[in-house]
Scaffold this active site. Structure first.
Site, PDB file in Angstrom:
ATOM      1  N   CYS A 276       0.777  -1.147  -0.019  1.00  0.00           N
ATOM      2  CA  CYS A 276       0.049   0.008  -0.038  1.00  0.00           C
ATOM      3  C   CYS A 276       0.832   1.326   0.002  1.00  0.00           C
ATOM      4  O   CYS A 276       0.622   2.158  -0.720  1.00  0.00           O
ATOM      5  CB  CYS A 276      -1.225  -0.135   1.151  1.00  0.00           C
ATOM      6  N   HIS A 324      -2.620   1.024   7.014  1.00  0.00           N
ATOM      7  CA  HIS A 324      -2.800   1.332   5.482  1.00  0.00           C
ATOM      8  C   HIS A 324      -3.233   2.546   5.064  1.00  0.00           C
ATOM      9  O   HIS A 324      -3.200   3.373   5.981  1.00  0.00           O
ATOM     10  CB  HIS A 324      -4.335   0.647   5.358  1.00  0.00           C
ATOM     11  N   HIS A 336      -5.703   2.115  -4.418  1.00  0.00           N
ATOM     12  CA  HIS A 336      -4.943   1.415  -3.227  1.00  0.00           C
ATOM     13  C   HIS A 336      -4.550   0.045  -3.820  1.00  0.00           C
ATOM     14  O   HIS A 336      -5.224  -0.294  -4.539  1.00  0.00           O
ATOM     15  CB  HIS A 336      -5.302   1.663  -1.803  1.00  0.00           C
TER      16      HIS A 336
END
Length: 362
Positions: A276, A324, A336
């Site tokens: 990520c 994240h 993402h």
């Protein structure tokens, strides 16, 4: 006699049968029961609760495992970045030490030449040379040159001392960085093992499910994400400031858009796969703006803005541990790299619990 023999045989047989029936049956004890399947497994008779309850439990466990893997990935990435920086520092110090040793050798050669010249001159004091000289004026001219030579010698000795001190400091710093690098590599290895364990546990858990259960699990995940996104949109948080984010944001979004469909891979920052934060870092690098490697570092160091000021190009940080991160592209959407087994994709910005928003400075 024949009848008597038959009766005797019958009596003996009955007695033996009775004795066998009266013996304890330890040798024929019930077998050890087989282990019951986990409650999060398939819908076998050993599982308790409804199928929906089991899938909810599996989903919660998978979410926990993947988030723990993401946090460990952040730790791995941070250690990797630190190790690379320490290696660069050690290489720089090694070069400085080599240059210093060469300079020290040249200074020592000059000092040795000066000492040999003084030895050849006999080391006679200047006062005696003046008294013995046939031409005092010529001597005084020479004495000026001698004094200049003495000053040069003193300067030479000062340079020698300074160079030796520099080498001592460089060597000490290099040793300290070597020790730090050793520790950092240990941290990196430990983080790698944590990631691999969590992912192995998640993979084993998913393998315990039937194909229809895996599909239903994906549907539950998507349902939850849609519900969270609808709630976020309904809150008005998605309206943002209305600004377009500028040329830097446009370049970052264009880069991320080109990566759609590439697989998630922990520790990866392109070009063929991403985790990520690897995706967000490289997206902003394409815009000419360097940002930290991990989602936690991005959260800690970049300028924070409110959701009300959200604009394209901003980074949305998710979960309470900042494990994240995603790139906001406008209209309530993000790009993402979600997790192992998934690919870089477009999703709703509110589909996960938002910790906050940060803005790289372009």
């Amino acid at each position: 006699m024949r009848v008597q023999r038959i009766l005797t045989i019958v009596v003996v047989a009955v007695a033996c049968a009775v004795s066998l029936l009266s013996v304890p049956r330890a040798a024929s004890a019930a077998p050890t029961p087989l282990p019951q399947p986990p409650t999060s497994g398939t819908s076998g008779s050993g599982a308790s609760g409804s199928g929906a309850d089991r899938l909810e439990d599996v989903r919660d466990r998978l979410d926990r495992l993947y988030r723990e893997a993401a946090a460990a990935t952040d730790a791995y990435n941070a250690a990797e970045e630190s190790a690379a920086e320490q290696s660069r520092t050690i290489a720089d110090l090694t070069e400085k030490i080599a240059d210093g040793e060469e300079r020290l050798e040249r200074l020592r050669n000059r000092a040795g030449a000066a000492a040999r010249a003084q030895y050849r001159s006999g080391g006679v004091p200047d006062e005696a040379k003046l008294m013995l000289s046939d031409d005092p004026g010529h001597f005084l001219d020479g004495a000026g040159r001698v004094m200049a030579g003495q000053r040069a010698t003193k300067g030479l000795l000062t340079q020698l001392t300074r160079t030796q001190e520099d080498l001592r400091i460089y060597a000490k710093d290099a040793t300290a960085n070597q020790e730090e690098l050793k520790e950092t590599r240990g941290e990196k290895d430990a983080a790698r093992k944590r990631v691999e364990r969590r992912l192995a546990d998640a993979e084993e858990l998913e393998k315990s499910l039937a194909a229809e259960e895996l599909e239903r699990l994906r549907e539950l995940e998507e349902d939850d994400q849609r519900a969270a996104q609808d709630a976020w949109l309904g809150s008005g948080a998605s309206k943002g400031s209305g600004a377009d984010g500028g040329a830097g944001a446009e370049a970052a979004i264009a880069y991320a858009d080109e990566q759609l469909g590439l697989p998630y891979e922990w520790g990866a920052e392109g070009p063929d796969s991403f985790d990520c934060s690897g995706l967000t870092q490289q997206a902003w690098a394409a815009a000419g703006v360097p940002i930290p490697r991990t989602s936690q570092q991005q959260w800690q160091t970049l300028r924070r803005v409110s959701e009300a000021d959200l604009q394209p190009g901003d980074l949305i940080i998710y979960h309470s541990d900042a494990s994240h991160v995603a790139l906001y592209i406008g209209d309530g959407s993000i790009i993402h790299s979600p997790r192992p087994g998934r690919s870089v994709t477009v999703a709703g910005a509110g589909s996960m619990p938002i910790l906050g928003v940060v803005r790289p400075e372009s």
